[in-house]
Design an enzyme around this catalytic site. Structure first.
Site, PDB file in Angstrom:
ATOM      1  N   GLU A   1       0.466  -1.123  -0.526  1.00 16.00           N
ATOM      2  CA  GLU A   1      -0.052  -0.290  -0.281  1.00 16.00           C
ATOM      3  C   GLU A   1       1.244   1.498   0.013  1.00 16.00           C
ATOM      4  O   GLU A   1       1.703   2.205   1.260  1.00 16.00           O
ATOM      5  CB  GLU A   1      -0.747  -0.093   1.013  1.00 16.00           C
ATOM      6  CG  GLU A   1      -2.008  -1.266   1.408  1.00 16.00           C
ATOM      7  CD  GLU A   1      -2.442  -0.881   2.492  1.00 16.00           C
ATOM      8  OE1 GLU A   1      -3.142   0.015   2.553  1.00 16.00           O
ATOM      9  OE2 GLU A   1      -3.080  -2.011   3.074  1.00 16.00           O
TER      10      GLU A   1
ATOM     11  N   CYS B   1      -2.446   8.726   2.821  1.00 13.68           N
ATOM     12  CA  CYS B   1      -1.976   8.651   1.135  1.00 13.68           C
ATOM     13  C   CYS B   1      -3.136   9.473  -0.017  1.00 13.68           C
ATOM     14  O   CYS B   1      -2.836   9.539  -0.724  1.00 13.68           O
ATOM     15  CB  CYS B   1      -1.706   6.973   1.349  1.00 13.68           C
ATOM     16  SG  CYS B   1      -3.651   6.247   1.930  1.00 13.68           S
TER      17      CYS B   1
END
Ligand code: NAD
Length: 660
Positions: free
Chosen positions: A434, A468
């Site tokens: 990720e 993110c």
């Protein structure tokens, strides 16, 4: 007679104990406490710096549970016959206690393990060695020297380490954690004859946790050395089959207990996170609260997601086909710091529920949060070897990826993710990545401008833009550009920047000092290519990692600001002609985490979003994740899936049954 040769870790422990000694008389009254502290230090739990009754009681209880004295006897270390002897009868000097602490740390499960450890640590080869070392330490009178020169206690530790042969060079001095307020001075050379050369040892290291709002040290935590990682992996491997073989309800019970403990200690947890990451306290609380629902979802759904499935029932064809799911085994989870609860528990909870053992390396910027999470899990009944913490920064993460693990779940930057993928490829282990994002948002010409400005200020600046899926680029339809910009800048420049512990604060410091340089460089690059700063644009002049909320215009896709992940409170706003132009700009990135469209027309948004190469499509919202939906970044944003039923299956291996 063999000289006392301490490993770096032992010397560090000794240093901690010596520091205590400065304030105590020649005979050390904190025997058991000191030993507990030493144990805590080397098991990578939070060091017990300030003793309070309940901490000591808990630790004593743990020692009792370990039946330390019996085991010590069994392994032949008669020096430490019984804990009560230490407590009540033996009047040992401070250094003697230090050595005893070290011996207790070596308390091994079996005589074989003791032997192995002794060999590995290259010292105390026999009981005679220990006794001689005690005698010699006593003669050297370190305690008395220290007591006379309290201001130089740090220097004396370092001297001691060098004398003991643990530190290969002066550069290893930071191995000793500085006590709060300790004065760091160069060690005085002390000529002490040494009859053996120090054995090569890994350099002992500790990790200084700092408050990014002030730059002040919070705590020093022992880093997990490479040898310890291998031992932890081996313990996890031994413990996993039993955990994996338990009924799902057993594992779910532990997770529910964990959830309850986390809920009960939510405020304390939020404060730990705010202190070490600078996340505004209201946002830390939100994260802890929200993660409770994610745990609930996992407990309710993992069992069904990994239950055996009959694809063609017996009698429906010549061969019955069935799918079962087995745990992957030993899973490493290497975490980012920005959402330490989400990031860690999105993986750890389903991994544990699916029957895996987990080695969890929190980010070096959220270590205390990570330590607390693992402590809560142990207190909830997850066996200590089934979830273990690994403390450290990049090199520790690299060592973990290189260990005998079966899978690595990594959350972090694209650059690090690539390195992790290369290392994982060496052993062809399962990998989930990720990684970073560079989400764009398009503001169409039909929106409620004020509402869109408010929503996008939140999407870009929540958690200081350190998400993110933060909005990193804003594209605004030409027809409303000026109106939107005015509204947006109004919101951004009115943000309350300040102490993250203050409930009124909306924007805290950056968690990492180095990111300030990245922001400076991106802004300088953009300005050199024609961008204009309309608010903010620079660091704030105060201790800690502060940057003003910043908006730039006249930006374009060749600027690093628009191409790279900014990961801070800085955003570029660009004018676009129409929807087609917006799609081209949104897609002009190497990342593929998400994209947002703000418009009054759902159909228009869906049309635009359907064309984009991203894992998350947002209409009139942004920077959002849900445990019910797959989280699957594309291109430089990652590999694999987390959350949702698809994410659960990341943590199991499927077995196909062909039953004729
Ligand atoms: P980072 O890449 O610097 O570090 C991430 C983790 O990797 C840390 O625990 C670090 O100690 C470890 N590490 C560093 N070098 C390593 C190596 N060679 N081998 C193994 N481990 C190593 O990232 P960060 O600053 O902690 O986090 C910010 C990044 O994470 C941003 O790019 C952000 O977008 C990304 N992130 C992504 C998601 C997502 O869901 N896609 C979620 C949160 C954060």
């Amino acid at each position: 007679m063999t000289d006392l040769v301490l490993s770096a870790e032992e010397a560090r422990v000794l240093g901690c104990l010596m520091e205590k000694a400065v304030t105590t008389p020649d005979h050390y009254p904190l025997s058991v406490n000191a030993l507990i502290n030493a144990c805590n230090q080397t098991t990578n739990r939070e060091p017990v710096v300030d003793y309070d009754e309940s901490t000591i009681e808990r630790a004593l209880e743990a020692l009792r549970d370990k039946n330390l004295s019996r085991r010590v006897r069994a392994t032949g270390q008669r020096v430490v016959k019984h804990r009560h002897v230490i407590d009540e009868t033996l009047q040992l000097t401070v250094p003697e206690f230090a050595v005893l602490g070290v011996l207790l740390l070596r308390d091994a499960q079996t005589p074989g393990e003791l032997k192995q450890r002794t060999e590995r640590w290259h010292s105390f080869r026999s009981l005679d060695d220990v006794e001689q070392a005690l005698e010699r330490l006593g003669q050297r009178g370190y305690a008395e020297q220290l007591a006379r020169r309290p201001g130089q206690k740090e220097a004396r530790w370092r001297t001691l380490i060098v004398e003991a042969g643990a530190a290969p060079a002066a550069s290893a001095a930071p191995a000793v954690p500085a006590a709060p307020g300790a004065v760091l001075v160069e060690p005085e050379p002390v000529a002490v004859p040494r009859s053996v050369e120090p054995a090569p040892e890994p350099v002992a290291r500790s990790l200084d946790v700092r408050n990014p709002a002030t730059g002040e040290a919070i705590r020093s935590v022992a880093v997990t050395e490479e040898g310890e990682i291998a031992q932890k992996v081996a313990r996890a491997r031994r413990a996993q089959p039993d955990w994996g073989a338990r009924a799902y309800d057993d594992r779910a019970r532990a997770m529910r207990a964990f959830r309850e403990l986390l809920a009960a200690e939510a405020e304390e947890c939020a404060q730990i996170t705010t202190a070490e990451t600078g996340k505004p306290i209201t946002q830390s609380r939100n994260e802890v609260r929200a993660v409770l629902d994610r745990i609930d979802w996992n407990v309710a759904h993992v069992g069904a997601a990994i239950a055996p499935r009959v694809v063609t029932a017996a009698g429906a064809g010549p061969v019955e086909e069935r799918i079962t799911h087995e745990p992957v085994g030993v899973v490493a989870h290497i975490s980012a710091w920005n959402y330490p609860y989400f990031v860690a528990l999105n993986s750890i909870v389903p991994a544990l529920l699916a029957g895996n053992a987990v080695l969890y390396k929190p980010s070096e910027h959220a270590t205390l949060t990570g330590l607390r999470l693992v402590d809560l899990m142990h207190r909830s009944g997850v066996p200590v070897d089934v979830i273990q913490v690994i403390v450290g920064a990049g090199p520790t993460g690299a060592a973990l990826v290189g260990a005998e693990i079966d899978m690595c779940c990594f959350t972090g930057s694209y650059a690090t993710g690539r390195r992790v993928a290369q290392a994982a490829a060496e052993r062809l282990i399962r990998l989930q990545l990720e990684l970073g994002g560079n989400d764009g948002a398009y503001v169409a010409d039909d929106v409620d401008v004020d509402a869109a400005a408010l929503a996008l200020a939140e999407g870009a600046f929540y958690n200081g833009g350190q998400s993110c899926s933060a909005v990193e680029r804003i594209y605004v339809h030409d027809a409303i550009f000026d109106e939107f910009l005015a509204a947006f800048v109004d919101v951004v420049s009115g943000m309350r920047v300040g102490d993250p512990a203050d409930e009124a604060t909306e924007l805290g410091p950056l968690a990492r000092n180095a990111q300030l340089d990245v922001l400076d460089a991106q802004i300088a690059d953009a300005c050199s290519l024609g961008a204009r700063i309309v608010c903010g644009g620079a660091r704030l002049d105060r201790p800690g990692n502060w940057f003003a909320p910043t908006v730039l215009v006249d930006v374009h896709g060749a600027m690093r600001l628009m191409r790279d992940e900014t990961f801070g409170p800085v955003i570029g706003v660009q004018r676009v002609r129409d929807d087609a132009d917006a799609v081209a700009q949104l897609d002009d990135t190497d990342y593929g985490l998400g994209a947002a469209v703000f418009t009054n027309s759902r159909a228009r948004a869906e049309r635009i979003l359907a064309d984009l190469d991203v894992g998350n499509a947002y209409w009139n919202t942004s920077d959002r994740s849900s445990v019910r939906l797959p989280w699957a970044g594309r291109r430089h944003s990652g590999l694999g899936v987390s959350m949702s039923e698809s994410g659960v299956r990341t943590f199991v291996r499927e077995k196909s049954w062909h039953l004729a």
